[in-house]
Design a protein around this motif. Structure first.
Motif, mmCIF file in Angstrom:
data_model
loop_
_atom_site.group_PDB
_atom_site.id
_atom_site.type_symbol
_atom_site.label_atom_id
_atom_site.label_comp_id
_atom_site.label_asym_id
_atom_site.label_seq_id
_atom_site.Cartn_x
_atom_site.Cartn_y
_atom_site.Cartn_z
ATOM 1 N N MET A 53 0.835 -1.208 0.000
ATOM 2 C CA MET A 53 0.000 0.000 0.000
ATOM 3 C C MET A 53 0.871 1.259 0.000
ATOM 4 N N VAL A 54 1.927 1.266 0.783
ATOM 5 C CA VAL A 54 2.842 2.413 0.804
ATOM 6 C C VAL A 54 3.478 2.598 -0.574
ATOM 7 N N THR A 55 3.885 1.510 -1.191
ATOM 8 C CA THR A 55 4.480 1.584 -2.525
ATOM 9 C C THR A 55 3.485 2.117 -3.544
ATOM 10 N N LEU A 56 2.259 1.642 -3.484
ATOM 11 C CA LEU A 56 1.243 2.106 -4.437
ATOM 12 C C LEU A 56 0.896 3.581 -4.230
ATOM 13 N N VAL A 57 0.864 4.029 -2.982
ATOM 14 C CA VAL A 57 0.594 5.448 -2.721
ATOM 15 C C VAL A 57 1.721 6.312 -3.277
ATOM 16 N N LEU A 58 2.961 5.875 -3.094
ATOM 17 C CA LEU A 58 4.092 6.629 -3.653
ATOM 18 C C LEU A 58 4.040 6.651 -5.178
ATOM 19 N N LEU A 59 3.717 5.524 -5.788
ATOM 20 C CA LEU A 59 3.613 5.488 -7.254
ATOM 21 C C LEU A 59 2.454 6.338 -7.756
ATOM 22 N N PHE A 60 1.365 6.368 -7.006
ATOM 23 C CA PHE A 60 0.232 7.217 -7.380
ATOM 24 C C PHE A 60 0.614 8.691 -7.293
ATOM 25 N N GLY A 61 1.400 9.057 -6.278
ATOM 26 C CA GLY A 61 1.873 10.436 -6.170
ATOM 27 C C GLY A 61 2.794 10.825 -7.316
ATOM 28 N N ILE A 62 3.630 9.895 -7.744
ATOM 29 C CA ILE A 62 4.495 10.156 -8.897
ATOM 30 C C ILE A 62 3.654 10.360 -10.143
ATOM 31 N N ALA A 63 2.633 9.518 -10.311
ATOM 32 C CA ALA A 63 1.756 9.652 -11.480
ATOM 33 C C ALA A 63 1.001 10.976 -11.451
ATOM 34 N N LEU A 64 0.569 11.403 -10.274
ATOM 35 C CA LEU A 64 -0.108 12.701 -10.170
ATOM 36 C C LEU A 64 0.839 13.844 -10.505
ATOM 37 N N THR A 65 2.078 13.752 -10.071
ATOM 38 C CA THR A 65 3.055 14.802 -10.348
ATOM 39 C C THR A 65 3.349 14.893 -11.836
ATOM 40 N N TRP A 66 3.589 13.749 -12.473
ATOM 41 C CA TRP A 66 3.908 13.754 -13.895
ATOM 42 C C TRP A 66 2.682 14.034 -14.760
ATOM 43 N N GLY A 67 1.496 13.754 -14.238
ATOM 44 C CA GLY A 67 0.277 14.015 -14.994
ATOM 45 C C GLY A 67 -0.156 15.466 -14.933
ATOM 46 N N GLY A 68 0.484 16.252 -14.113
ATOM 47 C CA GLY A 68 0.144 17.668 -14.006
ATOM 48 C C GLY A 68 -1.147 17.903 -13.242
ATOM 49 N N ALA A 69 -1.401 17.099 -12.214
ATOM 50 C CA ALA A 69 -2.622 17.250 -11.420
ATOM 51 C C ALA A 69 -2.584 18.563 -10.636
ATOM 52 N N ASN A 70 -3.748 19.101 -10.386
ATOM 53 C CA ASN A 70 -3.885 20.366 -9.673
ATOM 54 C C ASN A 70 -3.538 20.153 -8.198
ATOM 55 N N PRO A 71 -2.453 20.754 -7.691
ATOM 56 C CA PRO A 71 -2.077 20.535 -6.294
ATOM 57 C C PRO A 71 -3.019 21.206 -5.294
ATOM 58 N N HIS A 72 -3.924 22.067 -5.773
ATOM 59 C CA HIS A 72 -4.876 22.716 -4.878
ATOM 60 C C HIS A 72 -6.127 21.879 -4.671
ATOM 61 N N ASN A 73 -6.276 20.792 -5.402
ATOM 62 C CA ASN A 73 -7.364 19.851 -5.181
ATOM 63 C C ASN A 73 -7.120 19.135 -3.862
#
Length: 127
Positions: A53-73
């Motif tokens: 779960m920790v690994t998947l959360v970190l990978l999801f954060g990387i995907a959000l960063t590279w996907g250009g997700a809105n950090p104010h959400n």
């Protein structure tokens, strides 16, 4: 009945061709011991699940960063805060001029370490 005859014939053929050194059969694997070593108990399975779960959360954060997700959400902000906290011990392990690449390298390294440590702990807890 035919299977018993088949087994008897096969055994007789093996005895005829084999040297008469010993009458004992070769030892087989103890299946219960092998299964006991392969299964997880509750605690080791939980540790392995948490590591994944920790690994998947970190990978999801990387995907959000590279996907250009809105950090104010709120959801994106919460995931990135958790990831920042999880990767704190691995801050600045790798240095890079590009901030996104540095974040990716450090968080991937953190995910790998968490996965390896979780696997080793789960393995140790099975004994």
């Amino acid at each position: 009945m035919t299977t018993q005859i088949w087994r008897r014939r096969r055994r007789q053929a093996a005895e005829a061709t084999a040297p008469a050194v010993s009458d004992t059969r070769p030892r087989r694997w103890n299946i219960t011991r092998v299964r006991r070593l392969q299964r997880h108990d509750g605690l080791s399975a939980f540790v392995w699940l948490v590591a994944w779960m920790v690994t998947l959360v970190l990978l999801f954060g990387i995907a959000l960063t590279w996907g250009g997700a809105n950090p104010h959400n709120n959801i994106v902000h919460a995931v990135l805060r958790v990831d920042t906290w999880l990767a704190t011990p691995f801050h600045d392990v790798f240095r890079n001029a590009d901030a996104r690449k540095e974040l990716t390298e450090n968080w991937l390294f953190a995910a790998g370490v968490y996965l390896v440590v979780g696997r080793v702990l789960a393995w140790l807890l099975r004994w």
